[in-house]
Write a protein that holds these residues in place. Structure first.
Motif, PDB file in Angstrom:
ATOM      1  N   ARG A  26       0.871  35.728  26.362  1.00 33.53           N
ATOM      2  CA  ARG A  26       0.751  34.555  27.128  1.00 33.53           C
ATOM      3  C   ARG A  26       1.868  33.202  26.516  1.00 33.53           C
ATOM      4  NH1 ARG A  26      -5.699  34.017  28.791  1.00 33.53           N
ATOM      5  NH2 ARG A  26      -5.515  35.718  30.124  1.00 33.53           N
ATOM      6  N   ALA A  27       1.599  33.149  25.289  1.00 27.00           N
ATOM      7  CA  ALA A  27       2.416  31.963  24.496  1.00 27.00           C
ATOM      8  C   ALA A  27       4.058  32.431  24.582  1.00 27.00           C
ATOM      9  CB  ALA A  27       1.944  31.668  23.282  1.00 27.00           C
ATOM     10  N   ASN A  28       4.371  33.745  24.612  1.00 28.21           N
ATOM     11  CA  ASN A  28       5.500  34.270  24.388  1.00 28.21           C
ATOM     12  C   ASN A  28       6.385  34.657  25.826  1.00 28.21           C
ATOM     13  OD1 ASN A  28       5.454  33.519  21.615  1.00 28.21           O
ATOM     14  ND2 ASN A  28       4.347  35.793  21.483  1.00 28.21           N
ATOM     15  N   ILE A  29       6.335  33.828  26.768  1.00 32.23           N
ATOM     16  CA  ILE A  29       6.711  34.070  28.012  1.00 32.23           C
ATOM     17  C   ILE A  29       8.310  34.057  27.842  1.00 32.23           C
ATOM     18  CG2 ILE A  29       6.937  33.502  30.536  1.00 32.23           C
ATOM     19  CD1 ILE A  29       4.345  32.013  30.039  1.00 32.23           C
ATOM     20  N   ASP A  30       9.072  35.157  28.375  1.00 33.49           N
ATOM     21  CA  ASP A  30      10.525  35.285  28.662  1.00 33.49           C
ATOM     22  C   ASP A  30      11.089  33.975  29.334  1.00 33.49           C
ATOM     23  OD1 ASP A  30      13.003  36.160  28.214  1.00 33.49           O
ATOM     24  OD2 ASP A  30      12.663  37.841  29.862  1.00 33.49           O
ATOM     25  N   LEU A  31      12.123  33.552  28.681  1.00 39.88           N
ATOM     26  CA  LEU A  31      12.710  32.146  29.278  1.00 39.88           C
ATOM     27  C   LEU A  31      13.357  32.472  30.577  1.00 39.88           C
ATOM     28  CD1 LEU A  31      13.536  29.572  28.219  1.00 39.88           C
ATOM     29  CD2 LEU A  31      15.817  30.315  27.340  1.00 39.88           C
ATOM     30  N   ALA A  32      13.785  33.597  31.009  1.00 42.43           N
ATOM     31  CA  ALA A  32      14.184  33.736  32.502  1.00 42.43           C
ATOM     32  C   ALA A  32      13.167  33.878  33.302  1.00 42.43           C
ATOM     33  CB  ALA A  32      15.025  35.073  32.563  1.00 42.43           C
ATOM     34  N   LYS A  33      11.861  33.916  32.934  1.00 46.41           N
ATOM     35  CA  LYS A  33      10.793  34.189  33.832  1.00 46.41           C
ATOM     36  C   LYS A  33       9.954  32.954  33.920  1.00 46.41           C
ATOM     37  CE  LYS A  33      10.530  39.340  33.150  1.00 46.41           C
ATOM     38  NZ  LYS A  33       9.417  40.406  32.563  1.00 46.41           N
ATOM     39  N   HIS A  34      10.225  31.807  33.013  1.00 49.92           N
ATOM     40  CA  HIS A  34       9.596  30.627  33.059  1.00 49.92           C
ATOM     41  C   HIS A  34       9.669  29.821  34.278  1.00 49.92           C
ATOM     42  CE1 HIS A  34       7.479  27.266  31.510  1.00 49.92           C
ATOM     43  NE2 HIS A  34       6.945  28.026  30.652  1.00 49.92           N
ATOM     44  N   PRO A  35       8.806  29.082  34.940  1.00 55.17           N
ATOM     45  CA  PRO A  35       8.910  28.572  36.076  1.00 55.17           C
ATOM     46  C   PRO A  35      10.044  27.502  36.039  1.00 55.17           C
ATOM     47  CG  PRO A  35       6.587  28.755  35.704  1.00 55.17           C
ATOM     48  CD  PRO A  35       7.380  29.296  34.515  1.00 55.17           C
ATOM     49  N   CYS A  36       9.966  26.679  35.098  1.00 56.59           N
ATOM     50  CA  CYS A  36      11.077  25.588  34.862  1.00 56.59           C
ATOM     51  C   CYS A  36      12.408  26.100  34.893  1.00 56.59           C
ATOM     52  CB  CYS A  36      10.591  24.693  33.645  1.00 56.59           C
ATOM     53  SG  CYS A  36      11.035  25.692  32.087  1.00 56.59           S
ATOM     54  N   ASN A  37      12.490  27.438  34.564  1.00 56.60           N
ATOM     55  CA  ASN A  37      13.846  28.122  34.691  1.00 56.60           C
ATOM     56  C   ASN A  37      14.123  29.068  35.750  1.00 56.60           C
ATOM     57  OD1 ASN A  37      16.668  28.103  33.316  1.00 56.60           O
ATOM     58  ND2 ASN A  37      16.025  29.889  32.078  1.00 56.60           N
ATOM     59  N   ALA A  38      13.309  28.873  36.713  1.00 61.34           N
ATOM     60  CA  ALA A  38      13.520  29.995  37.769  1.00 61.34           C
ATOM     61  C   ALA A  38      14.796  29.559  38.658  1.00 61.34           C
ATOM     62  CB  ALA A  38      12.250  29.827  38.690  1.00 61.34           C
ATOM     63  N   SER A  39      15.267  30.505  39.501  1.00 65.62           N
ATOM     64  CA  SER A  39      16.350  30.234  40.323  1.00 65.62           C
ATOM     65  C   SER A  39      15.946  29.845  41.810  1.00 65.62           C
ATOM     66  CB  SER A  39      17.205  31.795  40.636  1.00 65.62           C
ATOM     67  OG  SER A  39      18.083  31.387  41.466  1.00 65.62           O
ATOM     68  N   MET A  40      16.695  28.597  42.106  1.00 64.97           N
ATOM     69  CA  MET A  40      16.189  27.808  43.329  1.00 64.97           C
ATOM     70  C   MET A  40      17.684  27.750  44.090  1.00 64.97           C
ATOM     71  SD  MET A  40      15.105  23.809  43.588  1.00 64.97           S
ATOM     72  CE  MET A  40      16.831  23.348  43.083  1.00 64.97           C
ATOM     73  N   ASN A  51      15.833  25.584  38.968  1.00 64.30           N
ATOM     74  CA  ASN A  51      14.737  24.643  39.500  1.00 64.30           C
ATOM     75  C   ASN A  51      14.779  23.327  38.751  1.00 64.30           C
ATOM     76  OD1 ASN A  51      12.695  23.898  40.720  1.00 64.30           O
ATOM     77  ND2 ASN A  51      11.145  24.786  39.114  1.00 64.30           N
ATOM     78  N   ARG A  52      14.887  22.712  39.949  1.00 64.11           N
ATOM     79  CA  ARG A  52      14.974  21.227  39.419  1.00 64.11           C
ATOM     80  C   ARG A  52      14.495  20.168  40.423  1.00 64.11           C
ATOM     81  NH1 ARG A  52      19.701  20.341  37.322  1.00 64.11           N
ATOM     82  NH2 ARG A  52      20.317  22.276  37.026  1.00 64.11           N
ATOM     83  N   ALA A  53      14.250  18.955  40.434  1.00 62.55           N
ATOM     84  CA  ALA A  53      13.589  17.825  41.339  1.00 62.55           C
ATOM     85  C   ALA A  53      14.760  17.719  42.283  1.00 62.55           C
ATOM     86  CB  ALA A  53      13.107  16.657  40.616  1.00 62.55           C
ATOM     87  N   PHE A  54      15.726  17.248  41.958  1.00 58.23           N
ATOM     88  CA  PHE A  54      17.018  17.025  42.915  1.00 58.23           C
ATOM     89  C   PHE A  54      18.084  17.912  42.739  1.00 58.23           C
ATOM     90  CE2 PHE A  54      14.805  13.132  41.349  1.00 58.23           C
ATOM     91  CZ  PHE A  54      14.227  12.510  42.396  1.00 58.23           C
ATOM     92  N   CYS A  55      18.745  18.233  43.758  1.00 57.14           N
ATOM     93  CA  CYS A  55      19.819  19.260  43.692  1.00 57.14           C
ATOM     94  C   CYS A  55      20.864  18.609  42.687  1.00 57.14           C
ATOM     95  CB  CYS A  55      20.317  19.562  45.185  1.00 57.14           C
ATOM     96  SG  CYS A  55      21.773  20.619  45.086  1.00 57.14           S
ATOM     97  N   TYR A  56      21.508  19.613  42.005  1.00 52.51           N
ATOM     98  CA  TYR A  56      22.715  19.110  41.072  1.00 52.51           C
ATOM     99  C   TYR A  56      23.874  18.876  42.001  1.00 52.51           C
ATOM    100  CZ  TYR A  56      25.727  19.450  37.120  1.00 52.51           C
ATOM    101  OH  TYR A  56      26.848  19.239  36.350  1.00 52.51           O
TER     102      TYR A  56
END
Length: 321
Positions: A26-40, A51-56
């Motif tokens: 649980r503490a070693n989640i893959d970086l590509a699967k983390h919600p803050c690094n998800a594709s949006m 994934n970000r608050a405002f579109c880049y």
């Protein structure tokens, strides 16, 4: 003799081992699967990004924000974990948002656990690309980690870096401290170590893992398991001592380079003389060239190329007999 384990005891031990592995994973989640690094995908400009608050690209606010910690888009909790009370009502959109992460530039929901833990354990806190030295706020792509040196990479440089990451900063696979072959390779220091010199008093080796690098503490890997390559010099080994004419003893290389430059300069002068002679011949034959041009136009006057792109797909009529 020790007692023989029963079937129930074996099952209990296997279950405890599986639960231990699950808690550790649980503490070693893959970086590509983390919600803050998800594709949006942006709602307005339809561009793929992290994934970000405002579109880049267009700075528009997304309709369904994704929490950077738990990855949910709708808060359906009825317990007291939510900072904002909404008993019996599901919250979506900005009603679910509690904060914006300063590191990954993504929304964090109003759950007490997400608000209190994400800023401390954000995996993109120091995510700066090792190649272009850009942080998350400077590019619109996702963040990846190198499979060999485990440094951060942006989406533009991940393939080029991983293709050249298995190159050592040495000419052989020998240990940096002795003349023996290095069985352990550190892909962060780009060096090999033997079994004796890989042992370190500063960094302790964990049970069941490869020994850490004595310089940086990064986990080493077996050299035989990697497709490692060594650094290649463009002009070969040193041919002279330190007192030679060339810089650092590369006198033969610098002499050959200067001689090749002199030969190229002489060839260029000869070519320049030939070009001048050809120009004089062309000036003398201008009248003959005009006559040849009229002959070529007569030959291609009756040629029909059909509907071409250059003609704007015009309609060509065949000549009547």
């Amino acid at each position: 003799m020790p007692k023989k384990k029963t079937g129930a005891r074996k099952k209990a031990e296997n279950r405890r081992e599986r639960e231990k592995q699950i808690r550790a994973s649980r503490a070693n989640i893959d970086l590509a699967k983390h919600p803050c690094n998800a594709s949006m995908e942006c709602d307005k400009c339809q561009r793929r990004q992290k994934n970000r608050a405002f579109c880049y690209f267009c700075n528009s606010v997304q309709k369904l924000p994704i929490c950077a910690q738990c990855g949910k888009t709708k808060c359906m909790m009825k317990s007291s974990d939510c900072v904002i009370k909404h008993a019996g009502v599901y919250s979506t959109g900005l009603a679910m948002v509690g904060a914006i992460c300063d590191f990954c530039e993504a929304w964090v929901c109003h759950g007490r656990k997400c608000l209190s833990t994400h800023a401390c354990i954000c995996p993109l806190a120091d995510a700066e690309c090792i190649e272009c030295e850009r942080s998350v706020w400077d590019h619109g792509g996702r963040i990846f980690a190198c499979s060999f040196c485990h440094n951060f990479l942006c989406e533009d440089d991940q393939f080029e870096h991983q293709a050249s990451c298995q190159v050592l900063e040495a000419e052989t696979f020998k240990c940096v401290s002795c003349n023996r072959l290095g069985q352990h390779s550190c892909l962060r220091c780009k060096a090999c170590f033997c079994d004796d010199h890989v042992r370190s008093k500063v960094f302790k080796q964990e049970k069941g893992k490869e020994p850490p690098c004595p310089k940086c503490g990064h986990e080493t890997q077996q050299t035989k398991d990697l497709s490692m390559s060594t650094r290649s010099l463009k002009f070969g080994r040193q041919t002279g001592g330190e007192d030679a004419d060339g810089a650092s003893g590369y006198d033969a290389y610098w002499k050959s380079l200067s001689s090749s430059k002199a030969v190229d300069a002489g060839d260029r002068e000869d070519e320049y003389d030939e070009y001048e002679a050809e120009d004089d011949d062309e000036d003398d034959n201008d009248e003959g060239g005009k006559e040849s041009d009229t002959e070529t136009t007569d030959v291609f006057s009756n040629l029909n190329l059909g509907r071409t792109y250059a003609s704007g797909y015009a309609h060509y009529e065949e000549p009547e007999d």
